[in-house]
Design a protein around this motif. Structure first.
Motif, short mmCIF file in Angstrom:
data_model
loop_
_atom_site.label_atom_id
_atom_site.label_comp_id
_atom_site.label_asym_id
_atom_site.label_seq_id
_atom_site.Cartn_x
_atom_site.Cartn_y
_atom_site.Cartn_z
N UNK A 93 0.87 -1.08 0.02
CA UNK A 93 -0.11 -0.14 0.08
C UNK A 93 0.75 1.32 0.01
N UNK A 94 2.07 1.06 0.36
CA UNK A 94 3.13 2.47 0.58
C UNK A 94 4.11 2.58 -0.76
N UNK A 95 3.80 1.35 -1.79
CA UNK A 95 4.69 1.52 -2.88
C UNK A 95 4.52 2.83 -3.88
N UNK A 96 5.67 3.16 -4.15
CA UNK A 96 5.69 4.16 -4.84
C UNK A 96 5.50 5.66 -4.20
N UNK A 97 5.24 5.48 -2.96
CA UNK A 97 5.24 6.81 -2.19
C UNK A 97 6.66 7.18 -1.78
N UNK A 98 6.89 8.64 -1.92
CA UNK A 98 8.06 9.28 -1.77
C UNK A 98 8.73 9.07 -0.14
N UNK A 127 -5.03 4.82 5.48
CA UNK A 127 -6.44 4.37 5.65
C UNK A 127 -6.86 3.31 4.82
N UNK A 128 -6.43 3.03 3.48
CA UNK A 128 -6.48 2.43 2.64
C UNK A 128 -6.15 0.86 3.19
N UNK A 153 -13.22 -2.62 1.05
CA UNK A 153 -12.42 -1.50 1.82
C UNK A 153 -13.25 -0.26 1.40
N UNK A 154 -12.84 0.69 2.30
CA UNK A 154 -13.77 2.07 2.20
C UNK A 154 -13.57 2.56 0.73
N UNK A 155 -14.44 2.91 0.03
CA UNK A 155 -14.36 3.81 -1.28
C UNK A 155 -13.43 5.09 -1.04
#
Length: 233
Positions: free
Chosen positions: A98-103, A124-125, A210-212
């Motif tokens: 879920x954190x892939x690609x985040x700086x 949150x996702x 998951x939440x929209x």
């Protein structure tokens, strides 16, 4: 643990030990490609994660995981150190997805609100996934009989997240924008609470999906406004 450490010895022991049987039938000769190693690595983690959630940590053995993932039990011991190490890898891998690609927050020079929004939406996702709710309930339910389960979960999940946030808040340029009486650890904890809101409800009344995105965006926007209003200079 590196996915590329998985090699051709990762076939089931019962197959490899059969007299006259070629180990890992169907695999090409020679060293496997990096993509094949990564695929087997991910398949093992997904199989282990599914079994942990479906049956409970205490009811799953390494033999069961090895059989369904088509690897040798000794491979899990060598690569992960046992069931606790495998669980740690499952949690770390799930979080990384879920954190892939985040700086990197320690070097991301965007305005603080943008950096925290990026983080909070991903966080949150992750936490709104049905599997995350299952994992948390499993940890709470089995922590007395398997104390290593709670420790592993905390180290691989909450502690890692809070440490990353604390390092960001410790950056001189970021710290200069925040009230000095709050430590970086307190700021990290407060941010997560503002974003999560009433997290107990998600455990008492778990959702199937998951939440929209629009709901997550609204929660993050409101949570960050609450956080920044209280901690900015």
């Amino acid at each position: 643990m590196n996915a590329h450490d998985l090699d051709e010895t990762d076939c089931p022991e019962e197959i490899a030990n059969q007299t006259g049987a070629a180990p890992c039938t169907g695999k090409s000769a020679g060293r496997p490609r990096a993509a094949d190693k990564e695929a087997r690595h991910q398949a093992l983690l997904q199989t282990a994660g599914r079994l942990f959630l479906d049956k409970g940590y205490g009811n799953v053995s390494l033999e069961m995981i090895a059989r369904e993932a088509h690897v040798a039990v000794r491979t899990i011991y060598v690569k992960f150190g046992g069931k606790v190490g495998l669980l740690n890898a499952v949690i770390v891998n799930r979080r990384a997805h879920f954190f892939e690609g985040m700086q990197n927050m320690e070097t991301d020079m965007r305005p603080m609100e943008q950096v925290l929004t990026d983080f909070a939406l991903r966080f949150l996702e992750l936490l709104s996934q049905p599997g995350s709710n299952q994992l948390y309930r499993m940890v709470v339910g089995e922590s007395r009989t398997s104390p290593e389960l709670a420790e592993t979960f905390y180290e691989a999940g909450p502690k890692r997240t809070r440490a990353e946030l604390a390092r960001y808040f410790d950056r001189p340029d970021v710290r200069a924008q925040l009230r000095s009486e709050f430590s970086s650890d307190v700021l990290a904890f407060h941010l997560l609470n503002c974003v999560l809101g009433d997290s107990m409800c998600s455990l008492l009344f778990p959702h199937e999906t998951a939440l929209p995105l629009e709901i997550r965006q609204a929660r993050v926007k409101q949570g960050l406004q609450l956080f920044l209003h209280g901690v900015q200079r």
